[in-house]
Design an enzyme around this catalytic site. Structure first.
Site, mmCIF file in Angstrom:
data_model
loop_
_atom_site.group_PDB
_atom_site.id
_atom_site.type_symbol
_atom_site.label_atom_id
_atom_site.label_comp_id
_atom_site.label_asym_id
_atom_site.label_seq_id
_atom_site.Cartn_x
_atom_site.Cartn_y
_atom_site.Cartn_z
ATOM 1 N N LYS A 92 -9.817 -4.417 4.816
ATOM 2 C CA LYS A 92 -8.384 -4.668 4.941
ATOM 3 C C LYS A 92 -7.804 -3.948 6.152
ATOM 4 O O LYS A 92 -6.936 -4.490 6.855
ATOM 5 C CB LYS A 92 -7.677 -4.239 3.654
ATOM 6 N N GLN B 94 -5.645 0.617 -4.141
ATOM 7 C CA GLN B 94 -6.917 -0.057 -4.384
ATOM 8 C C GLN B 94 -7.309 0.045 -5.853
ATOM 9 O O GLN B 94 -7.311 1.118 -6.442
ATOM 10 C CB GLN B 94 -8.014 0.544 -3.496
ATOM 11 N N ASP C 154 1.265 -6.249 -2.727
ATOM 12 C CA ASP C 154 0.122 -6.721 -3.481
ATOM 13 C C ASP C 154 0.550 -7.353 -4.800
ATOM 14 O O ASP C 154 -0.287 -7.839 -5.563
ATOM 15 C CB ASP C 154 -0.843 -5.554 -3.746
#
Length: 279
Positions: free
Chosen positions: A54, A98, A121
């Protein structure tokens, strides 16, 4: 009986290219780059690889990537404090925690520490509610990428039976809500579902998100179905027994859902920067 591939690589390239143009315009206007902060707790090899990927994609697209690596023993309180610090930082436009975090950390508490306008996200309850009700909130990136794939391959789910296997709050549940918003009839299956194979056999669209390699068998898939394999397991295999599926439109693993997930993340980070500027 031909099985056709639903590739995400080219679609992701197009999404990122458009996001990169918007990022360049933002930088030209402000002198700053849209910034995505990635937070990782511990050193799980797969998570480290995902975060590095990413970061690389951010740099290539003209975004700034801020990496925050915390030790495995980080407590929930310490993680929440760090995320709140990033939420308060005006130079940060998007925050990615994450997944998964170590078992001793309250992941939901950490997600909820992300302020909604930086939840690129789509993991907070605020984003899930807004997405479910059709408001202009950030979508969960993998489900968002799935919907973009369906659009790219002209798959109209209205009136179709969609079966989502998995009820994760950041994948299965939001995928079901996005499909429902497109007028699909949605069944969510999970570990306690009775007669799973028979239910899947009725599906026009299958979304596999269980995290178990080759879990969905080929004879579960009816001819002509659309199969979205959102799993990624050791050995580059998904949640569907890919080689056993016949006469379907299916996403490969890798090269299917994964690229579109990252592309949507970058797109939403750039959008977050512009939203803050225009607020």
């Amino acid at each position: 009986m031909m099985t056709n591939l639903m590739r995400g690589t080219e679609l992701a390239r197009d999404i990122v290219a458009r996001a990169s143009e918007k990022a360049a315009d933002y930088t030209l206007r402000t002198g700053r780059k849209p910034c995505l902060a990635t937070v990782i707790v511990g050193d799980d090899p797969a998570s480290v690889t995902y975060v590095r990927m990413k970061q690389n994609r951010c740099h290539k697209a003209g975004l700034e990537s801020r990496h925050v690596a915390l030790p495995h023993e980080t407590t929930t309180e310490e993680l929440v404090a760090k995320i709140r610090e990033l939420s308060d930082d005006p130079a940060v436009h998007g925050i990615l925690l994450q997944h998964p975090v170590p078992h001793h950390v309250d992941e939901r508490a950490a997600f909820e520490a992300i302020v909604p306008h930086k939840d690129v996200d789509g993991v907070t309850m605020h984003s899930f509610a807004g997405m479910s009700f059709g408001h202009n909130e950030f979508v969960s990136c993998t489900p968002g990428g799935i919907m973009r794939l369906l659009d790219a391959y002209d798959v109209d789910v209205a009136g179709k039976h969609a079966v989502v296997i998995g009820r994760s709050p950041i994948l299965g549940k939001p995928a079901a809500m996005l499909l429902l918003a497109r007028d699909a009839t949605v069944t969510i299956c999970h570990s306690k579902t009775v007669g799973l194979a028979d239910i899947v056999r009725t599906a026009d669209v299958v979304v596999a998100a269980v995290g178990k390699p080759r879990f969905v068998q080929g004879d579960w898939i009816k001819p002509g179905a659309v199969v979205i394999d959102a799993g990624y397991n050791e050995g580059n295999v998904g949640d569907v027994d890919f080689d056993a599926v016949k006469d379907a439109l299916i996403t490969p693993v890798p090269g299917g859902v994964g690229p579109t997930t990252i592309a949507v993340l970058l797109e939403q980070t750039v959008d977050a920067a512009w939203r803050e500027l225009d607020a």
